[in-house]
Design a protein around this motif. Structure first.
Motif, short mmCIF file in Angstrom:
data_model
loop_
_atom_site.label_atom_id
_atom_site.label_comp_id
_atom_site.label_asym_id
_atom_site.label_seq_id
_atom_site.Cartn_x
_atom_site.Cartn_y
_atom_site.Cartn_z
N GLN A 1 0.83 -1.21 0.00
CA GLN A 1 0.00 0.00 0.00
C GLN A 1 0.86 1.26 0.00
O GLN A 1 0.54 2.24 -0.67
CB GLN A 1 -0.95 0.01 1.21
N GLU A 2 1.97 1.21 0.72
CA GLU A 2 2.87 2.37 0.68
C GLU A 2 3.47 2.54 -0.71
O GLU A 2 3.60 3.67 -1.20
CB GLU A 2 3.99 2.22 1.71
N ARG B 1 2.07 1.72 -3.52
CA ARG B 1 1.00 2.29 -4.35
C ARG B 1 0.86 3.79 -4.08
O ARG B 1 0.75 4.59 -5.01
CB ARG B 1 -0.32 1.56 -4.03
N ASN B 2 0.87 4.15 -2.80
CA ASN B 2 0.75 5.56 -2.43
C ASN B 2 1.94 6.38 -2.94
O ASN B 2 1.78 7.54 -3.36
CB ASN B 2 0.63 5.71 -0.92
#
Length: 232
Positions: free
Chosen positions: A103-104, A106-107
């Motif tokens: 998720q990091e 992706r962010n």
């Protein structure tokens, strides 16, 4: 093929163009010889006939977290028109100090795109070419493939121009891939660099076989044409 009309329009319309290559060892000049940025530069200069700079801001070993930390110095300071982003091969490094959770990651891709757009640049993303998955540590290999899928998803969801280099390299048979285009399991050789540059130019409406070039490029140009035909 993703929509590159905005990138092509900028290449056509602006009197001068500044392109920054932003990535890790795939972007950094990892070995002597022809680099994919050289192929890109020559092809675009021939096609558009205007002052054009290609600035290599690759840094060996970078993940997206580290790339963001140096963005202002290595990208923003050049006031780029176009930034070609190739990151994700080191975010799946299993060492705790290097690993970036999905998720990091992706962010971070979104943050990189936002920062490029905030300085009036166009963000162009690439997957990596391909890696020799069988020769890599299994957990890192699976993480690498997931990261490449995330790049594709984010490009689709955010309408980012994307060059899927892996899709092209996947057309090569195993021995050809390993012995003709790779330097080691994670890095391309000179032929691999040429192939990357040709695929970028294809998305930018530039045909390298019309450009005066060294004879040693010819076999890769011919092979690129065959691979593209196989994908269509």
């Amino acid at each position: 093929m993703n929509d590159f009309s905005g990138v092509i329009a900028r290449l056509k319309d602006q009197p001068e163009i500044r392109i920054v290559l932003f990535g890790a060892s795939n972007t950094d000049r990892y070995m002597p010889g022809i680099h994919w940025g050289d192929v890109l530069h020559l092809g675009l200069r021939y096609k558009y006939g205007k002052p054009l700079w290609v600035i290599n801001s690759g840094s060996n070993g970078n993940n997206t977290r580290e790339a963001l930390a140096r963005f202002d110095r290595d990208v923003k300071s050049f006031s780029p028109d176009i930034v070609i982003v190739t990151l994700g091969g080191n975010d799946c490094d299993t060492r705790p100090e290097k690993f970036v959770p999905l998720q990091e990651y992706r962010n971070n891709l979104r943050e990189i795109a936002d920062r490029i757009h905030s300085v009036n640049g166009i963000a162009v993303f690439q997957t990596y070419y391909r890696m020799d998955i069988a020769a890599m540590e299994a957990e890192r290999a699976s993480g690498f493939l997931r990261n490449m899928d995330i790049i594709r998803e984010e490009a689709e969801n955010n309408n980012w121009p994307l060059v899927d280099q892996m899709k092209l390299f996947d057309q090569l048979d195993e021995d050809e891939f390993r012995y003709k285009y790779m330097l080691n399991p994670m890095h391309v050789n000179e032929n691999g660099n040429i192939l990357i540059g040709l695929e970028l130019l294809r998305h930018l409406d530039c045909n390298m076989d019309k450009v005066p070039h060294q004879e040693r490029l010819l076999p890769v140009i011919k092979r690129h044409q065959e691979l593209v035909s196989a994908m269509e």
